[in-house]
Scaffold this motif. Structure first.
Motif, PDB file in Angstrom:
ATOM      1  N   ARG A   7       0.699  -1.226   0.200  1.00 50.59           N
ATOM      2  CA  ARG A   7       0.004  -0.031   0.054  1.00 50.59           C
ATOM      3  C   ARG A   7       0.890   1.364  -0.083  1.00 50.59           C
ATOM      4  NH1 ARG A   7      -4.342  -0.439   4.560  1.00 50.59           N
ATOM      5  NH2 ARG A   7      -2.738   0.082   5.763  1.00 50.59           N
ATOM      6  N   LEU A   8       2.120   1.188   0.034  1.00 52.83           N
ATOM      7  CA  LEU A   8       3.031   2.353  -0.005  1.00 52.83           C
ATOM      8  C   LEU A   8       2.758   2.978  -1.353  1.00 52.83           C
ATOM      9  CD1 LEU A   8       5.032   3.091   2.102  1.00 52.83           C
ATOM     10  CD2 LEU A   8       6.847   2.090   0.850  1.00 52.83           C
ATOM     11  N   LYS A   9       2.476   4.114  -1.150  1.00 54.05           N
ATOM     12  CA  LYS A   9       2.426   5.141  -2.442  1.00 54.05           C
ATOM     13  C   LYS A   9       3.863   5.949  -3.102  1.00 54.05           C
ATOM     14  CE  LYS A   9      -2.266   6.195  -1.823  1.00 54.05           C
ATOM     15  NZ  LYS A   9      -3.141   4.985  -1.678  1.00 54.05           N
ATOM     16  N   ARG A  10       4.625   5.989  -2.155  1.00 55.45           N
ATOM     17  CA  ARG A  10       5.840   6.663  -2.186  1.00 55.45           C
ATOM     18  C   ARG A  10       6.815   5.523  -3.058  1.00 55.45           C
ATOM     19  NH1 ARG A  10       6.315   9.505   3.500  1.00 55.45           N
ATOM     20  NH2 ARG A  10       4.598   8.182   4.052  1.00 55.45           N
ATOM     21  N   GLU A  11       8.084   5.866  -3.488  1.00 53.27           N
ATOM     22  CA  GLU A  11       9.003   5.313  -3.953  1.00 53.27           C
ATOM     23  C   GLU A  11       9.566   4.340  -2.877  1.00 53.27           C
ATOM     24  OE1 GLU A  11      13.406   5.678  -5.745  1.00 53.27           O
ATOM     25  OE2 GLU A  11      12.215   7.341  -5.531  1.00 53.27           O
ATOM     26  N   ARG A  12       9.574   3.121  -3.143  1.00 52.52           N
ATOM     27  CA  ARG A  12      10.507   2.446  -2.214  1.00 52.52           C
ATOM     28  C   ARG A  12      11.923   2.193  -2.279  1.00 52.52           C
ATOM     29  NH1 ARG A  12       9.656  -4.029  -1.019  1.00 52.52           N
ATOM     30  NH2 ARG A  12      10.927  -4.020   0.882  1.00 52.52           N
ATOM     31  N   HIS A  13      12.314   2.554  -1.029  1.00 54.12           N
ATOM     32  CA  HIS A  13      13.864   2.843  -0.964  1.00 54.12           C
ATOM     33  C   HIS A  13      14.550   1.377  -0.473  1.00 54.12           C
ATOM     34  CE1 HIS A  13      13.517   7.029  -1.263  1.00 54.12           C
ATOM     35  NE2 HIS A  13      12.665   7.025  -0.655  1.00 54.12           N
ATOM     36  N   PRO A  14      15.431   0.627  -1.224  1.00 51.79           N
ATOM     37  CA  PRO A  14      16.036  -0.568  -0.471  1.00 51.79           C
ATOM     38  C   PRO A  14      17.210  -0.101   0.438  1.00 51.79           C
ATOM     39  CG  PRO A  14      17.088   0.054  -2.663  1.00 51.79           C
ATOM     40  CD  PRO A  14      15.878   0.974  -2.624  1.00 51.79           C
ATOM     41  N   ILE A  15      17.250  -1.058   1.154  1.00 54.41           N
ATOM     42  CA  ILE A  15      18.267  -0.944   2.411  1.00 54.41           C
ATOM     43  C   ILE A  15      19.735  -0.942   1.974  1.00 54.41           C
ATOM     44  CG2 ILE A  15      19.155  -1.461   4.421  1.00 54.41           C
ATOM     45  CD1 ILE A  15      16.444  -3.273   5.025  1.00 54.41           C
ATOM     46  N   PRO A  16      20.668   0.026   1.722  1.00 53.01           N
ATOM     47  CA  PRO A  16      21.978   0.238   1.575  1.00 53.01           C
ATOM     48  C   PRO A  16      22.658  -0.516   2.366  1.00 53.01           C
ATOM     49  CG  PRO A  16      21.096   2.339   1.943  1.00 53.01           C
ATOM     50  CD  PRO A  16      20.186   1.545   2.474  1.00 53.01           C
ATOM     51  N   ALA A  17      23.800  -1.376   1.929  1.00 56.84           N
ATOM     52  CA  ALA A  17      24.538  -2.212   2.494  1.00 56.84           C
ATOM     53  C   ALA A  17      25.182  -1.829   3.819  1.00 56.84           C
ATOM     54  CB  ALA A  17      25.703  -2.482   1.596  1.00 56.84           C
ATOM     55  N   ASP A  18      25.453  -0.517   4.039  1.00 56.96           N
ATOM     56  CA  ASP A  18      26.148   0.143   5.183  1.00 56.96           C
ATOM     57  C   ASP A  18      25.075   0.251   6.274  1.00 56.96           C
ATOM     58  OD1 ASP A  18      24.962   2.153   3.684  1.00 56.96           O
ATOM     59  OD2 ASP A  18      26.316   3.708   5.151  1.00 56.96           O
ATOM     60  N   VAL A  19      23.890   0.423   5.920  1.00 52.36           N
ATOM     61  CA  VAL A  19      22.648   0.273   6.876  1.00 52.36           C
ATOM     62  C   VAL A  19      22.281  -0.976   7.341  1.00 52.36           C
ATOM     63  CG1 VAL A  19      20.282   1.442   7.242  1.00 52.36           C
ATOM     64  CG2 VAL A  19      21.844   2.786   5.849  1.00 52.36           C
ATOM     65  N   ARG A  20      22.290  -1.745   6.452  1.00 54.01           N
ATOM     66  CA  ARG A  20      21.872  -3.271   6.979  1.00 54.01           C
ATOM     67  C   ARG A  20      23.063  -3.736   7.827  1.00 54.01           C
ATOM     68  NH1 ARG A  20      18.716  -7.018   4.812  1.00 54.01           N
ATOM     69  NH2 ARG A  20      18.373  -5.548   2.515  1.00 54.01           N
ATOM     70  N   THR A  21      24.266  -3.483   7.447  1.00 51.95           N
ATOM     71  CA  THR A  21      25.474  -3.860   8.367  1.00 51.95           C
ATOM     72  C   THR A  21      25.222  -3.247   9.955  1.00 51.95           C
ATOM     73  OG1 THR A  21      26.783  -4.239   6.670  1.00 51.95           O
ATOM     74  CG2 THR A  21      27.823  -3.906   8.736  1.00 51.95           C
ATOM     75  N   ALA A  22      24.734  -1.916   9.860  1.00 57.05           N
ATOM     76  CA  ALA A  22      24.728  -1.237  11.071  1.00 57.05           C
ATOM     77  C   ALA A  22      23.365  -1.908  11.886  1.00 57.05           C
ATOM     78  CB  ALA A  22      24.480   0.143  10.723  1.00 57.05           C
ATOM     79  N   LEU A  23      22.432  -2.301  11.168  1.00 54.44           N
ATOM     80  CA  LEU A  23      21.375  -2.756  11.946  1.00 54.44           C
ATOM     81  C   LEU A  23      21.642  -4.273  12.376  1.00 54.44           C
ATOM     82  CD1 LEU A  23      18.383  -1.826   9.267  1.00 54.44           C
ATOM     83  CD2 LEU A  23      18.692  -1.170  11.756  1.00 54.44           C
ATOM     84  N   GLU A  24      22.477  -4.930  11.783  1.00 55.37           N
ATOM     85  CA  GLU A  24      22.594  -6.290  12.039  1.00 55.37           C
ATOM     86  C   GLU A  24      24.020  -6.167  13.167  1.00 55.37           C
ATOM     87  OE1 GLU A  24      23.959  -7.917   8.195  1.00 55.37           O
ATOM     88  OE2 GLU A  24      21.744  -8.481   7.896  1.00 55.37           O
ATOM     89  N   GLN A  25      24.714  -5.379  13.175  1.00 57.99           N
ATOM     90  CA  GLN A  25      25.835  -5.466  14.257  1.00 57.99           C
ATOM     91  C   GLN A  25      25.210  -4.689  15.318  1.00 57.99           C
ATOM     92  OE1 GLN A  25      28.991  -3.029  12.482  1.00 57.99           O
ATOM     93  NE2 GLN A  25      29.849  -4.928  11.193  1.00 57.99           N
TER      94      GLN A  25
END
Length: 81
Positions: A7-25
């Motif tokens: 239902r998201l009407k705005r452009e969907r932004h994929p998670i960048p690798a560095d953000v994914r790493t920060a979330l995981e770490q």
């Protein structure tokens, strides 16, 4: 169960690798995935929209801090459903 992006009407932004790493770490990927789709997308778009690297890092830190604390979204009180 993941966030519903259908239902998201705005452009969907994929998670960048560095953000994914920060979330995981930081052990925060589960907290991130529990957020509604609009919040996940807004956080990424906001972080990626920063022009200066220092601003991008500041925004990433804010997102991580808010996920750790819970009950906060973009410096506003937020109560999950």
């Amino acid at each position: 169960m993941g966030a519903d992006f259908s239902r998201l009407k705005r452009e969907r932004h994929p998670i960048p690798a560095d953000v994914r790493t920060a979330l995981e770490q930081g052990g925060l990927m589960a907290a991130y995935k529990l957020r509604p789709a609009y919040q996940q997308n807004d956080y990424i778009g906001w972080i990626m929209g920063a022009v200066r690297p220092a601003t991008r890092q500041k925004r990433l830190k804010q997102m991580l801090d808010e996920l750790k604390r819970g009950g906060v979204y973009m410096n506003m009180k937020w109560t999950p459903r």
